[in-house]
Design an enzyme around this catalytic site. Structure first.
Site, mmCIF file in Angstrom:
data_model
loop_
_atom_site.group_PDB
_atom_site.id
_atom_site.type_symbol
_atom_site.label_atom_id
_atom_site.label_comp_id
_atom_site.label_asym_id
_atom_site.label_seq_id
_atom_site.Cartn_x
_atom_site.Cartn_y
_atom_site.Cartn_z
ATOM 1 N N LYS A 1 0.682 -1.045 0.028
ATOM 2 C CA LYS A 1 -0.054 0.130 0.014
ATOM 3 C C LYS A 1 0.807 1.378 -0.084
ATOM 4 O O LYS A 1 0.293 2.403 -0.099
ATOM 5 C CB LYS A 1 -0.904 0.118 1.225
ATOM 6 C CG LYS A 1 -1.889 -1.108 0.937
ATOM 7 C CD LYS A 1 -2.947 -0.842 2.298
ATOM 8 C CE LYS A 1 -2.310 -1.698 3.691
ATOM 9 N NZ LYS A 1 -2.397 -2.938 3.529
ATOM 10 N N VAL B 1 -6.495 -2.853 -1.416
ATOM 11 C CA VAL B 1 -7.656 -2.690 -0.525
ATOM 12 C C VAL B 1 -8.616 -3.839 -0.828
ATOM 13 O O VAL B 1 -9.037 -4.018 -1.885
ATOM 14 C CB VAL B 1 -8.444 -1.237 -0.963
ATOM 15 C CG1 VAL B 1 -9.500 -0.830 0.086
ATOM 16 C CG2 VAL B 1 -7.437 -0.056 -0.589
ATOM 17 N N LEU C 1 -11.549 -8.451 -3.100
ATOM 18 C CA LEU C 1 -12.906 -7.958 -3.546
ATOM 19 C C LEU C 1 -12.635 -6.887 -4.872
ATOM 20 O O LEU C 1 -11.603 -6.329 -4.546
ATOM 21 C CB LEU C 1 -13.390 -7.490 -2.255
ATOM 22 C CG LEU C 1 -13.759 -8.155 -1.094
ATOM 23 C CD1 LEU C 1 -14.147 -7.568 0.036
ATOM 24 C CD2 LEU C 1 -14.671 -9.294 -1.515
ATOM 25 N N GLU D 1 -1.814 -7.775 13.338
ATOM 26 C CA GLU D 1 -0.425 -7.833 13.084
ATOM 27 C C GLU D 1 0.369 -8.112 14.182
ATOM 28 O O GLU D 1 -0.074 -8.245 15.415
ATOM 29 C CB GLU D 1 -0.092 -6.451 12.749
ATOM 30 C CG GLU D 1 -0.488 -5.852 11.485
ATOM 31 C CD GLU D 1 0.094 -6.536 10.261
ATOM 32 O OE1 GLU D 1 1.272 -6.888 10.211
ATOM 33 O OE2 GLU D 1 -0.629 -6.710 9.195
ATOM 34 N N ASP E 1 -3.614 1.931 8.873
ATOM 35 C CA ASP E 1 -3.896 1.163 7.463
ATOM 36 C C ASP E 1 -5.255 1.426 6.787
ATOM 37 O O ASP E 1 -5.247 1.395 5.619
ATOM 38 C CB ASP E 1 -3.746 -0.505 7.872
ATOM 39 C CG ASP E 1 -4.109 -1.397 7.020
ATOM 40 O OD1 ASP E 1 -3.006 -1.409 6.055
ATOM 41 O OD2 ASP E 1 -5.005 -2.090 6.814
ATOM 42 N N LYS F 1 -5.784 3.023 3.254
ATOM 43 C CA LYS F 1 -6.820 2.271 2.232
ATOM 44 C C LYS F 1 -7.837 3.385 1.529
ATOM 45 O O LYS F 1 -8.208 3.277 0.494
ATOM 46 C CB LYS F 1 -7.413 1.298 2.773
ATOM 47 C CG LYS F 1 -6.669 0.074 3.077
ATOM 48 C CD LYS F 1 -7.264 -1.143 3.934
ATOM 49 C CE LYS F 1 -6.407 -2.595 3.977
ATOM 50 N NZ LYS F 1 -7.196 -3.471 5.030
ATOM 51 N N GLY G 1 -6.752 -12.471 4.385
ATOM 52 C CA GLY G 1 -6.509 -14.031 4.357
ATOM 53 C C GLY G 1 -5.919 -14.314 3.212
ATOM 54 O O GLY G 1 -5.933 -13.713 2.090
#
Length: 855
Positions: free
Chosen positions: A592, A622, A626, A680, A691, A695, A822
């Site tokens: 990112k 992000v 998806l 984390e 984070d 995003k 995941g």
């Protein structure tokens, strides 16, 4: 230079110290063609190439400047005509005497023009003292040339043609001495011995010994191309492309590692790019394939040039490079010994003005004698024919007459598909036949070592046919290299999925895994890494590397396209994106940092990528796999205007707040999430909101908003008192979080609501000036209290949800929901980007830009 490992050797250019210049013992030969030395400006470019790429024990081979050899040959023809006229003229006849005078004056004028051209180069390039010295030597040569032109022309034919190379080498050596490094010019006739001008067979033992005597320690040798002596001591030339042949001969004599032909094209193409606009550069060619290409009409390669690449004295293999002196930063073509990827290259070439000869002598043992004598383009013993050039017709007829056999000749042309052992592949043969269905070839033959399929055509090969066959044979030939950076959980899963993807997806047919990078070690292999053994091979063969070494390899990669898949979490690697894009390399990033960098840096990356036709995909930055990035891009490209983006963007915070019900302390739940690998290693990275903030910035920019991180308000859920502690100290004192979250939960619960960490970006109208309302953007990430009926309140733990409102989605927002973390979904998202990128690359048309091809 073949680079099978990321551990690259140090290059010591001639501009460095003497110790460094002599430190590296491998010899490289650099040959500069006439077009590369045509003008003062060209020679200055050559000088810079030598500065950047040569060391003192290298060798430079030169052609004559520009069209100097053509001019010398024209002088020879003029003198020949003049002598013939004088022999037959009646000088008492006023008209004939005037004709002789005119021819004499024209010859003098041509000599003067050639002298002026050489003097101009000398004066433009050298300082006054050196110019005077070189000009004096030139004038002495011109005096000798004038004597030769008026004397026995046949005796001095090769002496005259040799002058161009002598002048070129002398000028360049003087210029090197003046500006770059110690240098000496060497006349190749002082060492290079061939059998005769007809076969140009080299006496390697004698030539190597004599070259050792000519070279001077601590000086860069500049050697004339094109010229040599035969074994009787007569001056001779090496024929067409003789300077290229000189370079590879000299490389064999000194066991050079590489020969670079610096010319006016930047490589070898899959067809003649002057007539096939879609020809693609062939980055690597096996020796045998290159020889066959040269034999069958490639406009840059010539078979004779390639013969010395395997040293007859030592079986040493020299790699040949073809590069452009006009664009030296562009990676050219390398010819040598390679693995399977290079052997998959296909190209198409053609030759017109040929003859097919049928005779009984082309059946049986006599065919072998004919083959040895005439080196035909192709032959077939069963059908009793050979294909030769039209210039060979007379000598073939005479040869057959001595065998008392008849012959028939018919004009033909050939078109050929060339590739490694291509004649042994039935599918390629079938495709070649199909591509020729309208041409009605007379016959189909296999070429040298089965490296070509040759169709003999009854008519000249048309440009249309050449383009059609080239398209049919090479349409799937684009080779894409993939480098995977980051070998953690997601990186390993990406590699585990790769073998099946390569077999399943036709778009990935020519995708090759060529690099694996961790933070400290790298495995790079131009010939490809076995995708089924990738991690094992990395463990066994990876070496430590620096970013400079990595970039050096990437700038010389031998692929049509190179994709770096960045699965690292670190900012340091993202800083290399600028270098990647400058080199035309594509990036797929789960990282990112680059996409959420400052506006100035981000825009520079976007502009650089666009300028160099690099693609940058980051759907997994992000939402894991998806399609949120795709949705935003599609809406904008379709003309919609996004007015609001909101949602839960953190899988970790999603899990925490979907699970937390105050039945156990918040710190207990947090430590449980840490133990399961949901957070984390330092949970503060999640709780800080940074984070989510990054995003939201990434999505905002995708939606067309110009924001920086500082424009997004971020609520840090970690109390200031815990922010400066070490990780272990924080975990030991995590109970300090409990009261805050318990109170927030109970307060929300009392209102039939819940707490969620939400990102929001909204366009609002600033109507302070009612006559000119202006849209403003408000963006924040924070802990919110939401009704239990809210779409953000009822997620499966770890899910992400994204809500988009726009002109088209005002009353009923577009919602995308699913797993936001995941290893499987993230690795899958990266593979989605890879397929998407390869699909775009499949339609990419690389414009062929060339300065010209030597005729």
């Amino acid at each position: 230079m073949t680079q099978e490992s990321i551990v690259l050797e140090n290059e010591f250019a001639v501009g460095n110290t003497t110790e460094n210049k002599l430190a590296k013992q491998a010899i490289h030969v650099h040959k500069f063609g006439g077009s590369s030395l045509a003008t003062a400006e060209c020679i200055k470019r050559v000088l810079e190439i030598i500065r950047q790429h040569c060391q003192l024990n290298d060798i430079v081979v030169v052609s004559a400047n520009g069209k100097t050899t053509d001019a010398l040959f024209a002088l020879y023809t003029q003198a020949e005509t003049l002598q013939a006229e004088k022999l037959n003229a009646d000088l008492s006849n006023e008209s004939e005497a005037a004709q002789i005078a005119t021819l004499s004056a024209e010859l003098v004028q041509s000599v003067a023009l050639l002298t002026q051209q050489q003097e101009q180069l000398i004066s433009e390039l050298l300082n006054e003292n050196n110019a005077n010295t070189i000009s004096h030597l030139l004038r002495k040569d011109i005096e000798i040339l004038t004597t030769w032109l008026s004397g026995d022309l046949a005796l001095h034919h090769n002496d005259i043609l040799a002058l161009g190379e002598v002048w070129s080498a002398r000028l360049l050596s003087a210029l090197l001495n003046e500006q770059i490094c110690p240098s000496n010019s060497i006349d190749a006739r002082e060492f290079l011995v061939i059998e005769n001008e007809q076969n140009c067979l080299v006496d390697y033992a004698i030539s190597a010994a004599q070259l050792r005597q000519q070279r001077q320690f601590g000086k860069l040798a500049v050697i004339t191309g094109y010229i040599a002596k035969d074994n009787r001591g007569h001056n001779c030339t090496l024929g067409r492309n003789g300077s290229d042949y000189s370079a590879t001969i000299i490389a064999a004599l000194v066991a050079a590692r590489t020969v670079t032909l610096w010319t006016d094209v930047n490589g070898i193409y899959s067809a003649d790019p002057r007539v096939v606009p879609n020809a693609r550069k062939l980055h690597r060619l096996p020796n045998g394939v290159a020889k066959e290409l040269g034999r069958l009409g490639n406009p840059v390669l010539h078979a004779k040039t390639l013969l010395p690449l395997v040293n007859p004295l030592s079986e040493h293999h020299t790699h040949l490079h073809v590069a452009s002196s006009f664009d030296p930063q562009v990676v050219g073509t390398e010819i040598g010994k390679f693995g399977q990827i290079a052997k998959q290259e296909l190209s198409v070439t053609y030759l017109n003005d040929l003859l097919i000869a049928h005779s009984e002598s082309f059946i049986g043992e006599s065919l072998l004698a004919a083959k040895a004598e005439f080196a035909p383009i192709c032959l077939d013993e069963e059908q009793g024919y050979i294909v030769i050039t039209q210039a060979q017709q007379k000598s073939l007829s005479q040869w057959l007459a001595s065998h008392d056999t008849e012959v028939t000749f018919k004009p033909v042309s050939i078109i050929a598909t060339v590739g490694h052992r291509v004649a042994e592949h039935g599918d390629i043969r079938a495709r070649f036949k199909r591509s020729l269905k309208t041409a009605q070839p007379l016959c189909l033959a296999n070429g040298e070592n089965n490296h070509s399929l040759i169709a003999v055509l009854p008519e000249p090969c048309s440009i249309e046919l050449l383009n059609n066959v080239h398209h049919d044979m090479t349409k799937d030939a684009r080779h894409i290299g993939v480098v995977v950076a980051g070998l953690g959980n997601i990186g390993q899963r990406f590699l585990e999925l790769l073998p099946a993807q390569l077999n399943r997806i036709s778009l990935l047919e020519n995708v090759h895994l060529v690099g694996l990078l961790s933070s400290k070690k790298a495995l790079i292999n131009n010939d490809g890494i076995d995708v089924n053994q990738a991690l094992t091979m990395f463990e066994q063969s990876a070496h430590e590397y620096t970013n400079e070494q990595l970039l050096a390899w990437l700038s010389n990669h031998p692929y049509d396209e190179l994709i770096v898949v960045d699965i690292t979490p670190c900012e340091q690697f993202s800083l290399l994106y600028q270098d990647f894009f400058e080199q035309g390399i594509h990036v797929i990033g789960a990282n990112k940092w680059a996409a959420s960098s400052s506006s100035e840096k981000y825009q520079k990356l976007i502009d650089t990528a666009a300028a160099n036709h690099s693609m940058w995909l980051g759907n997994t930055t992000v939402g894991a796999g998806l399609p949120i990035n795709y949705a935003i891009k599609d809406l904008r490209q379709s003309g919609d205007e996004i007015t609001e983006i909101s949602g839960i963007f953190s899988g970790t915070l999603s899990w925490i707040f979907q699970t937390y019900d105050a039945s156990v302390p918040f710190s207990t739940l947090l430590l449980d999430a840490l133990a399961q690998g949901i957070t984390e290693p330092d949970p503060r990275e999640d709780l800080s909101g940074r984070d989510v903030q990054r995003k939201l910035l990434i999505l905002a920019r995708k939606a067309g908003f110009e924001l920086d991180l500082s424009d997004i308000t971020c609520q840090n859920l970690v109390p200031e008192s815990l922010q400066g502690l070490s990780t272990q100290e924080f975990l030991a004192q995590a109970s300090q979080l409990d009261s805050y979250f318990k109170e927030a939960f109970e307060s929300a619960n009392a209102k039939a609501s819940c707490i969620r960490y939400v990102a929001r970006l909204q366009c609002v109208e600033d109507d302070n000036n009612a006559t000119n309302a202006v849209a403003k953007v408000k963006a924040k990430v924070s802990l919110e209290v939401l009704p239990r009926s809210d779409a953000f309140a009822t997620l499966t733990p770890c899910d992400n949800i994204f809500k988009i409102e726009s002109r088209w989605y005002q009353d009923n927002a577009l919602i995308i929901r699913g797993p936001g973390a995941g290893r499987d979904v993230t690795a899958g998202g990266l593979h989605s980007d890879l397929v998407n990128m390869c699909q775009q690359l499949a339609h990419k048309q690389n414009k062929v830009t060339i300065k010209g091809i030597n005729e």
